[in-house]
Design an enzyme around this catalytic site. Structure first.
Site, PDB file in Angstrom:
ATOM      1  N   GLU A 136      41.730  53.987  35.641  1.00 32.56           N
ATOM      2  CA  GLU A 136      41.260  53.210  36.788  1.00 32.56           C
ATOM      3  C   GLU A 136      41.733  53.891  38.054  1.00 32.56           C
ATOM      4  OE1 GLU A 136      42.628  49.183  39.200  1.00 32.56           O
ATOM      5  OE2 GLU A 136      43.004  49.298  37.037  1.00 32.56           O
ATOM      6  N   ARG A 164      42.175  52.307  47.142  1.00 31.07           N
ATOM      7  CA  ARG A 164      43.193  52.075  48.173  1.00 31.07           C
ATOM      8  C   ARG A 164      43.318  53.253  49.124  1.00 31.07           C
ATOM      9  NH1 ARG A 164      48.191  49.975  44.364  1.00 31.07           N
ATOM     10  NH2 ARG A 164      46.977  48.559  43.040  1.00 31.07           N
ATOM     11  N   LYS A 189      41.360  40.645  34.846  1.00 29.61           N
ATOM     12  CA  LYS A 189      42.634  41.226  35.267  1.00 29.61           C
ATOM     13  C   LYS A 189      43.593  40.069  35.585  1.00 29.61           C
ATOM     14  CE  LYS A 189      44.474  44.576  38.593  1.00 29.61           C
ATOM     15  NZ  LYS A 189      44.079  45.659  39.522  1.00 29.61           N
TER      16      LYS A 189
END
Length: 210
Positions: free
Chosen positions: A38, A42, A126
């Site tokens: 993943e 960011r 998640k």
């Protein structure tokens, strides 16, 4: 996607400052036996990093994390991500991903959020921030009323090599999300062999839980 994640049970959560690190990092993970990753949105390097890995390593189940709006979902899909994740649950983002055919795992930490995710058709969720949200005790509590729905969780946030086994023993946990094997300092320093070693170690620890 769920089957492949269940096979490995570890999703490395990667933050890249430079797309130049993307391909050697992918090679290091593959060398360690892990074909899932993943890349979080960011940093400005995320989109190009996904594009490079998708083009060179199609065998990797490549995800884009920290997708917070429609634009990021679109860019991640166009770059080559095959699944997306978010720290929270935004119905609009979930629907955008569905429209684009991008499998999506929103973040949850409460019963109400689990139910909202299920109502949107999401069953791989998640659990974030895992440790701060109650850790394994909270996941076991959520399993009571929701386990029969087929929902599975990827706890992320505070999961380390020392507690990954505790999480993986919880039946509703599909895999853990962790960053210790792809620590930013290791990546920026080009310590690919160490990343490979930590990856092999993490996979062995996960396999031992079965």
């Amino acid at each position: 996607m769920i089957e492949r994640i269940l096979a490995k049970r570890i999703v490395p959560v990667v933050v890249l400052d430079s797309p130049e690190s993307a391909e050697p990092l992918a090679e290091a993970l593959l060398e360690g036996g892990l074909d899932i990753m993943e890349i979080t949105f960011r940093t400005a390097a995320a989109e190009e990093s996904i594009r490079r890995i998708a083009a060179r390593f199609p065998e990797i189940l490549l995800g884009a994390g920290t997708l917070l709006d429609d634009d990021q979902v679109s860019r991640a899909k166009e770059a080559g991500a095959v699944f997306g994740l978010a720290p929270g649950l935004n119905p609009r983002t979930v629907r955008k991903a569905a429209d684009l055919g991008l499998q999506f795992s929103p973040g949850v930490m409460s019963p109400s959020e689990v139910e909202a995710a299920l109502s949107l058709g999401c069953k791989l969720l998640k659990f974030f921030p895992a440790e701060a949200a109650g850790g394994t005790a909270m996941l076991k509590s959520l399993a009571g009323p929701y386990g029969h729905t087929g929902v599975k969780f990827i706890p992320t946030g505070g999961v380390t090599s020392s507690n990954l086994a505790d999480y993986l023993k919880v039946p509703v946990v599909a895999a853990i999300g962790g960053s210790w094997m792809v620590d930013k300092q290791l990546v920026n320093g080009g310590h690919w062999q160490e990343i490979t070693r930590l990856t092999r170690e993490a996979l062995a620890a996960a396999a031992a839980v079965r």
